[in-house]
Design a protein around this motif. Structure first.
Motif, PDB file in Angstrom:
ATOM      1  N   ALA A   1      28.623  44.371  54.958  1.00 45.91           N
ATOM      2  CA  ALA A   1      28.917  43.015  55.413  1.00 45.91           C
ATOM      3  C   ALA A   1      29.282  42.990  56.887  1.00 45.91           C
ATOM      4  CB  ALA A   1      30.042  42.419  54.568  1.00 45.91           C
TER       5      ALA A   1
ATOM      6  N   ALA B   1      29.028  42.798  44.208  1.00 49.41           N
ATOM      7  CA  ALA B   1      29.570  41.968  45.280  1.00 49.41           C
ATOM      8  C   ALA B   1      31.092  42.009  45.355  1.00 49.41           C
ATOM      9  CB  ALA B   1      29.100  40.526  45.100  1.00 49.41           C
TER      10      ALA B   1
ATOM     11  N   SER C   1      33.244  44.078  50.877  1.00 49.19           N
ATOM     12  CA  SER C   1      33.114  43.202  52.042  1.00 49.19           C
ATOM     13  C   SER C   1      33.956  43.659  53.219  1.00 49.19           C
ATOM     14  CB  SER C   1      33.503  41.765  51.670  1.00 49.19           C
ATOM     15  OG  SER C   1      32.639  41.264  50.675  1.00 49.19           O
TER      16      SER C   1
ATOM     17  N   SER D   1      25.490  43.802  45.656  1.00 47.76           N
ATOM     18  CA  SER D   1      26.324  44.073  46.821  1.00 47.76           C
ATOM     19  C   SER D   1      25.477  44.013  48.085  1.00 47.76           C
ATOM     20  CB  SER D   1      26.959  45.454  46.677  1.00 47.76           C
ATOM     21  OG  SER D   1      27.602  45.836  47.878  1.00 47.76           O
ATOM     22  N   SER D   2      26.150  43.741  49.197  1.00 50.90           N
ATOM     23  CA  SER D   2      25.453  43.768  50.491  1.00 50.90           C
ATOM     24  C   SER D   2      25.315  45.198  51.011  1.00 50.90           C
ATOM     25  CB  SER D   2      26.224  42.922  51.509  1.00 50.90           C
ATOM     26  OG  SER D   2      27.540  43.451  51.701  1.00 50.90           O
TER      27      SER D   2
END
Length: 267
Positions: free
Chosen positions: A69, A132, A162, A29-30
């Motif tokens: 994100a 993600a 996101s 994941s971001s």
């Protein structure tokens, strides 16, 4: 010749689009998180020499996104986590709520100085799964402010990492998969609570509407599979306790959308 080459390129591009891979459940994941904590106790609590009578403690720990994100996604995620850690009727902010709990305790203790009752509030928000495609946060609460027993509760936050938007269970399932998922979950539930197949759930003390098994609205996503949690009092008396049903990915993989990016390779 140039026209032929151009046509080949177009076909290759179309083939690449058609063979686009589903999101990888192992893709990172971001999101980046830090651990936060709030701890407030009545002065002298825990030190018998300073304070012999019972205490009141208010402790909260949670994760806070520091990177995402977008700033909007980070703000949504953090707001959802904080909102999940405070009852709607409580004053906003842990400090004000803790002060109210301490005040209630002091009033009770002044009226019943011989009582050994201890007030406490404990809440946590921890990451169950972060990749993600999904952020699933498990929120647990346990508190005692007098009464027959402490109260405990578990909930989940399921969000698109996101955007920070909530995800519904149906967002993860293939079309028409919900009845089959419910069937699988009922088998697991009956095994967990030792209710033989064919026996009415009500005969074992469970109070589902119309005596028909139903998925709990309290669900989360773990690396191992889908979790459905039934809190105390939700479908049975307090003495029966809560029930957690785990549905492993290898049992439900055909019910989950590939584009959901949840089922690990090899499951």
């Amino acid at each position: 010749m140039r026209k032929f080459c151009f046509a080949v390129i177009i076909l290759l591009q179309l083939a690449a689009v058609g063979c686009k891979r589903a999101p990888d459940a192992a893709a990172p994941s971001s999101l980046v998180f830090v651990q936060k904590k709030f701890d407030k106790s009545v002065p002298g609590c825990g030190d018998k020499q300073k304070r012999e009578e019972p205490c009141v403690t208010f402790r909260v720990s949670w994760v806070e996104a520091t990177s995402a994100a977008s700033d909007q996604a980070r703000t949504r995620i953090n707001a959802a986590i904080l909102a999940s850690l405070q009852p709607m009727e409580a004053p906003r902010g842990f400090a004000d709520e803790a002060a109210g709990v301490a005040e209630d305790y002091q009033k009770f203790h002044s009226e019943f100085p011989e009582s050994e009752i201890t007030y406490f509030v404990r809440r946590t928000a921890d990451i169950l799964l972060s990749n993600a495609s999904m952020l699933s946060v498990e929120v647990t609460e346990e508190e005692f402010k007098g009464g027959a027993h402490p109260n405990a509760r578990r909930t989940y936050l399921n969000m698109n990492p996101s955007t920070g938007q909530d995800l519904a269970l149906t967002d993860l399932l293939r079309n028409g998969a919900l009845p089959k998922l419910t069937e699988v979950a009922e088998k697991r539930f009956r095994w967990e609570r030792e209710v033989p197949e064919g026996k009415k759930l009500s005969e074992s003390g469970f109070t589902f509407p119309d005596d028909k098994f139903a998925l709990s609205k309290t669900w989360g996503v773990s690396p191992r599979g889908l979790l459905f949690h039934y809190n105390a009092y939700e479908i049975a008396p307090y003495a029966s306790g809560p029930t957690t049903v785990m549905l492993p990915w290898n049992e439900i993989r055909d019910l989950i959308k590939k584009e959901a990016g949840l089922v690990p390779a090899g499951s």
